[in-house]
Scaffold this motif. Structure first.
Motif, PDB file in Angstrom:
ATOM      1  N   CYS A 177       0.864  -1.183   0.000  1.00  0.00           N
ATOM      2  CA  CYS A 177       0.000   0.000   0.000  1.00  0.00           C
ATOM      3  C   CYS A 177       0.899   1.230   0.000  1.00  0.00           C
ATOM      4  O   CYS A 177       1.582   1.509   0.995  1.00  0.00           O
ATOM      5  N   ASN A 178       0.918   1.945  -1.105  1.00  0.00           N
ATOM      6  CA  ASN A 178       1.773   3.129  -1.221  1.00  0.00           C
ATOM      7  C   ASN A 178       1.190   4.334  -0.510  1.00  0.00           C
ATOM      8  O   ASN A 178       1.926   5.141   0.065  1.00  0.00           O
ATOM      9  N   SER A 179      -0.130   4.453  -0.566  1.00  0.00           N
ATOM     10  CA  SER A 179      -0.776   5.603   0.069  1.00  0.00           C
ATOM     11  C   SER A 179      -2.274   5.353   0.153  1.00  0.00           C
ATOM     12  O   SER A 179      -2.799   4.425  -0.480  1.00  0.00           O
ATOM     13  N   ALA A 180      -2.932   6.174   0.942  1.00  0.00           N
ATOM     14  CA  ALA A 180      -4.394   6.127   1.016  1.00  0.00           C
ATOM     15  C   ALA A 180      -4.886   7.509   1.444  1.00  0.00           C
ATOM     16  O   ALA A 180      -4.230   8.198   2.223  1.00  0.00           O
ATOM     17  N   TYR A 181      -6.038   7.878   0.895  1.00  0.00           N
ATOM     18  CA  TYR A 181      -6.612   9.185   1.250  1.00  0.00           C
ATOM     19  C   TYR A 181      -8.134   9.070   1.209  1.00  0.00           C
ATOM     20  O   TYR A 181      -8.709   8.177   0.571  1.00  0.00           O
ATOM     21  N   ARG A 182      -8.776   9.974   1.943  1.00  0.00           N
ATOM     22  CA  ARG A 182     -10.233   9.983   1.994  1.00  0.00           C
ATOM     23  C   ARG A 182     -10.810  10.849   0.876  1.00  0.00           C
ATOM     24  O   ARG A 182     -10.291  11.931   0.574  1.00  0.00           O
ATOM     25  N   GLU A 183     -11.901  10.331   0.285  1.00  0.00           N
ATOM     26  CA  GLU A 183     -12.586  11.099  -0.760  1.00  0.00           C
ATOM     27  C   GLU A 183     -14.040  10.649  -0.819  1.00  0.00           C
ATOM     28  O   GLU A 183     -14.323   9.459  -0.930  1.00  0.00           O
ATOM     29  N   ASN A 184     -14.965  11.599  -0.700  1.00  0.00           N
ATOM     30  CA  ASN A 184     -16.403  11.319  -0.785  1.00  0.00           C
ATOM     31  C   ASN A 184     -16.843  10.212   0.179  1.00  0.00           C
ATOM     32  O   ASN A 184     -17.621   9.318  -0.175  1.00  0.00           O
ATOM     33  N   GLY A 185     -16.317  10.261   1.394  1.00  0.00           N
ATOM     34  CA  GLY A 185     -16.741   9.313   2.424  1.00  0.00           C
ATOM     35  C   GLY A 185     -16.124   7.933   2.310  1.00  0.00           C
ATOM     36  O   GLY A 185     -16.553   7.009   3.013  1.00  0.00           O
ATOM     37  N   LEU A 186     -15.120   7.777   1.434  1.00  0.00           N
ATOM     38  CA  LEU A 186     -14.458   6.487   1.267  1.00  0.00           C
ATOM     39  C   LEU A 186     -12.942   6.657   1.359  1.00  0.00           C
ATOM     40  O   LEU A 186     -12.415   7.750   1.170  1.00  0.00           O
ATOM     41  N   TRP A 187     -12.264   5.553   1.618  1.00  0.00           N
ATOM     42  CA  TRP A 187     -10.812   5.513   1.508  1.00  0.00           C
ATOM     43  C   TRP A 187     -10.430   5.101   0.090  1.00  0.00           C
ATOM     44  O   TRP A 187     -10.949   4.111  -0.440  1.00  0.00           O
ATOM     45  N   MET A 188      -9.541   5.852  -0.525  1.00  0.00           N
ATOM     46  CA  MET A 188      -8.937   5.500  -1.807  1.00  0.00           C
ATOM     47  C   MET A 188      -7.553   4.924  -1.498  1.00  0.00           C
ATOM     48  O   MET A 188      -6.665   5.649  -1.040  1.00  0.00           O
ATOM     49  N   VAL A 189      -7.389   3.635  -1.733  1.00  0.00           N
ATOM     50  CA  VAL A 189      -6.184   2.926  -1.305  1.00  0.00           C
ATOM     51  C   VAL A 189      -5.353   2.570  -2.539  1.00  0.00           C
ATOM     52  O   VAL A 189      -5.821   1.837  -3.414  1.00  0.00           O
ATOM     53  N   GLN A 190      -4.138   3.110  -2.593  1.00  0.00           N
ATOM     54  CA  GLN A 190      -3.267   2.927  -3.750  1.00  0.00           C
ATOM     55  C   GLN A 190      -2.314   1.753  -3.495  1.00  0.00           C
ATOM     56  O   GLN A 190      -1.531   1.778  -2.542  1.00  0.00           O
ATOM     57  N   LEU A 191      -2.378   0.745  -4.355  1.00  0.00           N
ATOM     58  CA  LEU A 191      -1.616  -0.485  -4.164  1.00  0.00           C
ATOM     59  C   LEU A 191      -0.645  -0.709  -5.311  1.00  0.00           C
ATOM     60  O   LEU A 191      -0.882  -0.267  -6.438  1.00  0.00           O
ATOM     61  N   GLU A 192       0.436  -1.451  -5.013  1.00  0.00           N
ATOM     62  CA  GLU A 192       1.429  -1.753  -6.034  1.00  0.00           C
ATOM     63  C   GLU A 192       1.959  -3.170  -5.846  1.00  0.00           C
ATOM     64  O   GLU A 192       2.276  -3.591  -4.728  1.00  0.00           O
ATOM     65  N   ASN A 193       2.034  -3.898  -6.961  1.00  0.00           N
ATOM     66  CA  ASN A 193       2.672  -5.216  -6.947  1.00  0.00           C
ATOM     67  C   ASN A 193       3.572  -5.329  -8.175  1.00  0.00           C
ATOM     68  O   ASN A 193       3.816  -4.338  -8.870  1.00  0.00           O
ATOM     69  N   ALA A 194       4.067  -6.509  -8.445  1.00  0.00           N
ATOM     70  CA  ALA A 194       5.019  -6.687  -9.542  1.00  0.00           C
ATOM     71  C   ALA A 194       4.418  -6.369 -10.905  1.00  0.00           C
ATOM     72  O   ALA A 194       5.137  -6.034 -11.850  1.00  0.00           O
ATOM     73  N   GLN A 195       3.090  -6.459 -11.018  1.00  0.00           N
ATOM     74  CA  GLN A 195       2.427  -6.206 -12.301  1.00  0.00           C
ATOM     75  C   GLN A 195       2.105  -4.728 -12.522  1.00  0.00           C
ATOM     76  O   GLN A 195       1.804  -4.325 -13.633  1.00  0.00           O
ATOM     77  N   GLY A 196       2.121  -3.935 -11.454  1.00  0.00           N
ATOM     78  CA  GLY A 196       1.794  -2.528 -11.612  1.00  0.00           C
ATOM     79  C   GLY A 196       1.058  -1.974 -10.415  1.00  0.00           C
ATOM     80  O   GLY A 196       1.152  -2.501  -9.298  1.00  0.00           O
ATOM     81  N   THR A 197       0.319  -0.895 -10.623  1.00  0.00           N
ATOM     82  CA  THR A 197      -0.408  -0.222  -9.551  1.00  0.00           C
ATOM     83  C   THR A 197      -1.910  -0.291  -9.812  1.00  0.00           C
ATOM     84  O   THR A 197      -2.357  -0.376 -10.959  1.00  0.00           O
ATOM     85  N   TYR A 198      -2.672  -0.259  -8.742  1.00  0.00           N
ATOM     86  CA  TYR A 198      -4.129  -0.189  -8.861  1.00  0.00           C
ATOM     87  C   TYR A 198      -4.714   0.377  -7.579  1.00  0.00           C
ATOM     88  O   TYR A 198      -3.997   0.601  -6.586  1.00  0.00           O
ATOM     89  N   GLN A 199      -6.000   0.634  -7.604  1.00  0.00           N
ATOM     90  CA  GLN A 199      -6.670   1.278  -6.474  1.00  0.00           C
ATOM     91  C   GLN A 199      -7.875   0.460  -6.032  1.00  0.00           C
ATOM     92  O   GLN A 199      -8.590  -0.113  -6.872  1.00  0.00           O
ATOM     93  N   VAL A 200      -8.072   0.369  -4.725  1.00  0.00           N
ATOM     94  CA  VAL A 200      -9.313  -0.168  -4.182  1.00  0.00           C
ATOM     95  C   VAL A 200      -9.926   0.887  -3.274  1.00  0.00           C
ATOM     96  O   VAL A 200      -9.230   1.786  -2.780  1.00  0.00           O
TER      97      VAL A 200
END
Length: 506
Positions: A177-200
């Motif tokens: 987990c590289n970072s996370a921030y709040r937006e519109n009442g949710l957590w935006m969680v930035q993830l990274e693995n060997a294939q690249g980056t994505y968000q949950v």
């Protein structure tokens, strides 16, 4: 790489015992759960313990009665939940009058026997040593004996992750987990693995990063940690088996600390642990020379058979994250846990951070963590984990019977291999022994009873990726494998991963 994910109720950061414990509790209450771990499950503190489920006898001296009571109750619960990886273990404490008077030890053991529910374990007693047969030095003539439990710590983590996954949790390893921030009442969680980056996205974020818990808040979330953290290094040495019998020793030392000597994997003795402040790289924790000297000195003060540095086969170290109670003595810092829920504004998605904790109380910590999130998820179900068996304990009558069944089903399997399988997997062993009648049908022999079918199972079902994952955290065969055998296993895993990738692409 972008992946499509739903909005999860809870995203858990950290695949140690507290993270997987919280994940399994939450998913069983009807919440949707995503857990990420930057390395392998249990790859840090949770696999670097003394391999004990215990009440913490020495914590009584620091008046941590609530923690000891909770741990003693949990000791019985966990023994029932996972009898294949947890077993009763008797401890012998040699009496040294100049360190602690006998009445104080008797009082402590009486409290230890009665402070928590004790149904399966024998009570404590006073004992005398036979100078001719005791491994202890001759001046030690008497002591005390009491009960606790031994555990395969890394497998306890994996089994909880497996249970969470089977109930619907999405679990990923080797994902940071590289970072996370709040937006519109949710957590935006930035993830990274060997294939690249994505968000949950998540309605709640749980920070169970262990020693990284405060660092994650400060660096990844750009917030201020609600509590200070004390990082305490605990190290162990492993030597060839130094005494007969299946009992452990708890050794008192002049600094009022204790050191364990514990039978380990039939062939070894595990000696630990230390307590010293840690301020270096959390990804590069190594035993220090002063810790080696300390453990050898405490051991040699107690046993006839003397050890030197040349007897050490293996060492390991972990860092415990303890909530800072401003104690001057690392060993006196509370082992209790603290949970902190924070919101910057009233309607913000909550952040729950876990400070401290210990292996024995992980289940209770998880219950408490989910109770802290209850106001945000009023629809969640009631707590459920107390009576729920961990994977492998289902329909397990006894380890001995399971071993018999394995040896009857696989005609040429050695006793030692049947024992390892039974203790590691319990009844889940049939997942890879199904339709197997001889060891030849287990596929390639990769060494020391590790066959291809078991490796395939560990990769498919238990998140194993590397030889280290398999040899040190899933099977404990690392002591026996040579460099050439490890290379052979790595080659097999590479072929396996390539085949899986091709099958996925097709």
């Amino acid at each position: 790489m972008q992946m499509s994910h739903p909005v999860y109720d809870v995203v858990v950061i950290g695949g140690g015992i507290n993270g997987v414990g919280i994940a399994v509790d939450a998913v069983g209450r009807g919440l949707s759960v995503f857990l990420c771990e930057k390395d392998d499950l249990a790859s840090h503190t949770s696999s670097a313990s003394s391999k004990l489920i215990h009440g913490g006898l020495r914590y009584l001296e620091h008046k941590e009665f609530r923690l000891v009571h909770e741990a003693l109750v949990e000791r019985e619960i966990l023994l029932a939940k996972a009898p294949h990886i947890i077993r009763p273990l008797r401890f012998i404490m040699p009496h040294q009058p100049h360190l602690r008077p006998a009445w104080l030890i008797r009082t402590g053991l009486f409290v230890y026997d009665h402070l928590g529910k004790r149904e399966k374990l024998a009570s404590s007693k006073h004992i005398h040593f036979d100078a001719a047969t005791s491994p202890l030095r001759e001046e030690m003539t008497q002591g005390f004996e009491y009960s606790d439990c031994a555990v395969d710590d890394a497998r306890l983590v994996v089994l909880n992750a497996l249970q969470a996954h089977e109930r619907g949790a999405y679990i990923v390893t080797q994902t940071r987990c590289n970072s996370a921030y709040r937006e519109n009442g949710l957590w935006m969680v930035q993830l990274e693995n060997a294939q690249g980056t994505y968000q949950v996205q998540a309605k709640a974020l749980v920070n169970a990063a262990g020693p990284w818990v405060a660092q994650f808040i400060q660096q990844n979330l750009k917030q201020k940690s609600p509590y200070g953290l004390r990082l305490v290094q605990g190290s162990h040495i492993i030597v060839p088996r130094i005494y007969e019998g299946d009992k452990a020793f708890i050794l008192q030392n002049d600094d009022q600390r204790i050191v364990f000597a514990i039978p380990y994997l039939d062939q070894y003795t595990l000696i630990g642990t230390t307590d010293q402040e840690y301020k270096d790289d959390l990804d590069q924790v190594r035993i220090t020379q002063s810790e080696i000297d300390y453990l050898l000195d405490v051991y040699n003060d107690h046993f006839k058979h003397q050890l030197g540095p040349e007897d050490i086969l293996y060492t390991y170290s972990g860092v415990r994250s303890l909530c800072d109670d401003e104690s001057d003595n690392p060993s006196a810092i509370t082992r209790d846990y603290t949970l902190a829920v924070s919101q910057e504004q009233k309607n913000d998605a909550p952040l729950l951070s876990v400070f401290g904790g210990k292996l024995t109380t992980y289940r209770k910590l998880a219950e408490s963590a989910i109770a802290h999130l209850q106001p945000f998820f009023p629809q969640m179900k009631k707590s459920w984990t107390e009576k729920a068996l961990l994977p492998g304990a289902e329909n397990l009558i006894s380890i001995e019977l399971l071993m018999q069944q394995i040896m009857q089903s696989v005609e040429d399997v050695p006793f030692q291999l049947a024992s390892r399988w039974a203790h590691a997997y319990g009844t889940r062993v049939w997942r890879f022994l199904k339709d197997v009648s001889t060891t030849e049908e287990l596929g390639e022999d990769l060494g020391h009873g590790l066959f291809a079918k078991e490796v395939d199972y560990l990769v498919d079902q238990e998140w194993a990726r590397s030889s280290q994952d398999i040899l040190w955290r899933r099977s404990k065969l690392g002591f026996q494998f040579t460099d050439d055998e490890i290379q052979l296993l790595d080659q097999y895993l590479l072929k396996l991963h390539l085949k899986r990738s091709q099958d996925t692409a097709a």
